[in-house]
Write an enzyme that holds these catalytic residues in place. Structure first.
Site, short mmCIF file in Angstrom:
data_model
loop_
_atom_site.label_atom_id
_atom_site.label_comp_id
_atom_site.label_asym_id
_atom_site.label_seq_id
_atom_site.Cartn_x
_atom_site.Cartn_y
_atom_site.Cartn_z
N ASP A 11 0.98 -1.27 0.12
CA ASP A 11 0.04 -0.15 -0.17
C ASP A 11 0.95 1.12 0.03
O ASP A 11 1.52 1.48 0.89
CB ASP A 11 -0.87 0.11 1.27
CG ASP A 11 -1.87 -1.07 1.24
OD1 ASP A 11 -2.47 -1.26 0.28
OD2 ASP A 11 -2.15 -1.57 2.33
N ASP A 130 -13.98 -3.55 -1.73
CA ASP A 130 -13.98 -3.20 -0.53
C ASP A 130 -15.17 -3.42 0.38
O ASP A 130 -16.10 -2.50 -0.42
CB ASP A 130 -13.45 -1.70 -0.23
CG ASP A 130 -11.79 -1.46 -0.79
OD1 ASP A 130 -11.16 -2.76 -0.77
OD2 ASP A 130 -11.55 -0.63 -0.91
#
Length: 253
Positions: A11, A130
Site C-alpha cells: 500500500d 472493499d
C-alpha cells in the site's frame, strides 16, 4: 488442484509503503522498490501494488514507482489505485504490470472491465472490492473505503463476473489491519456466488488465519504488515500450510 497463492501487498502513499487499521492511521512501512525486490526472492507468489491515495486525490497511479518496482520483479505484479480509464491501465501494463486492479472506476464504469479484458485478457483484470457489513448486509464501498455505494456485495460480484473480470480482490474493511483473522463469513458468502478466483484481504495475524481462509474458499491470501515487519516468514508460512494439506508452491532449498 491449483496451488493456493500467498500475496504481499504494497500500500503506497507519497512514494512510501504504508499500513494502517480499517483504512485509517497509516504508518510508514518501507521503500516499495526495496520491498518488491525482497519479496521476489523469498517465495511470495505475487505482489500487489496499491496507490492508496490516488483515487482520493484525483490523480493517476505513480508511474515511475511502478516501473522501478516492475524492473526488480520476477513474480506476477498487480497494480491498482488511480486507474480511471483504459489508457492508464494500458500504460501500467506497458510499464511492467501483469495485471491491473480497478475498484472505484469499475463501479462508476463497469464497461472499463470489459475493455481491459478484451484487449489484454480477463487474467489481466482484477476487480478490487472493499466491503463491510452494515445493518446485517454486506455493502460495497469505494474511494479507499470511505464511500458506501449502497450496492449489495452480492449484486456487484455477479456483475463483475459478467463484465469479464479475471479475479476478485476482496477486502474486509472491518478486518483491515486488525490481525484478528480474515472475514471468513464474507469470503464464504462470495465463494457461494461466483466461480472467479478470490484473493482474500484484511485481517491476517497468524499462520492459522491463512489456513482458515483457504478452507473458507479463498484461492489466494494477501497480507501486508505481517510480511513487511517480518512477523511471519513466507517460507515458514508455506511449510505450515503444506503440513496442513494446503497445496502451495514451495521451492526446495
Amino acid at each position: 488442484m491449483l496451488a493456493k497463492r500467498i500475496i504481499a501487498c504494497l500500500d503506497v502513499d507519497n512514494g512510501r509503503v504504508v499500513k494502517g487499521t480499517n483504512f485509517e492511521n497509516l504508518r510508514d512501512s518501507g521503500d516499495p522498490v526495496e520491498l518488491g525486490k525482497l519479496y521476489s526472492k523469498v517465495g511470495i507468489d505475487e505482489l500487489v501494488f496499491l496507490d492508496v491515495s490516488a483515487t482520493i486525490e484525483g490523480r493517476k497511479t505513480m508511474l515511475g514507482v511502478v516501473e522501478r518496482v516492475a524492473q526488480r520483479l520476477d513474480i506476477p505484479f498487480t497494480v491498482g489505485g488511480g486507474i480511471r480509464d483504459f489508457e492508464t491501465a494500458a500504460e501500467l501494463i506497458k510499464l511492467g504490470a501483469d495485471k491491473v486492479s480497478i475498484n472505484t472506476a469499475a463501479v462508476e464504469n463497469p464497461k472499463l472491465i470489459s475493455k481491459i479484458a478484451k484487449t489484454f485478457g480477463s487474467q489481466a483484470v482484477v476487480v478490487a472490492i472493499d466491503a463491510k457489513k452494515v445493518d446485517g448486509e454486506f455493502y460495497v464501498f469505494t474511494h479507499s473505503g470511505k464511500k458506501n455505494t449502497g450496492m449489495y456485495l452480492s449484486d456487484w460480484v455477479r456483475k463483475v463476473e459478467i463484465f469479464g473480470a479475471g479475479e476478485i480482490l476482496l477486502t474486509s474493511i472491518d478486518r483491515d489491519g486488525t490481525k484478528k483473522g480474515y472475514d471468513l463469513e464474507m469470503i464464504g458468502f462470495v465463494r457461494n456466488i461466483t466461480n472467479l478466483p478470490i484473493i482474500a484481504s484484511g485481517g491476517a495475524g497468524r499462520m492459522e488465519d491463512f489456513l482458515d481462509v483457504f478452507k473458507a474458499g479463498a484461492d489466494a491470501a494477501l497480507a501486508a504488515s505481517l510480511f513487511h515487519f517480518r512477523e511471519i516468514g513466507v517460507r515458514d508460512l508455506k511449510i505450515f500450510l503444506k503440513n496442513n494439506n494446503v497445496n502451495v508452491r514451495l521451492e526446495e532449498i
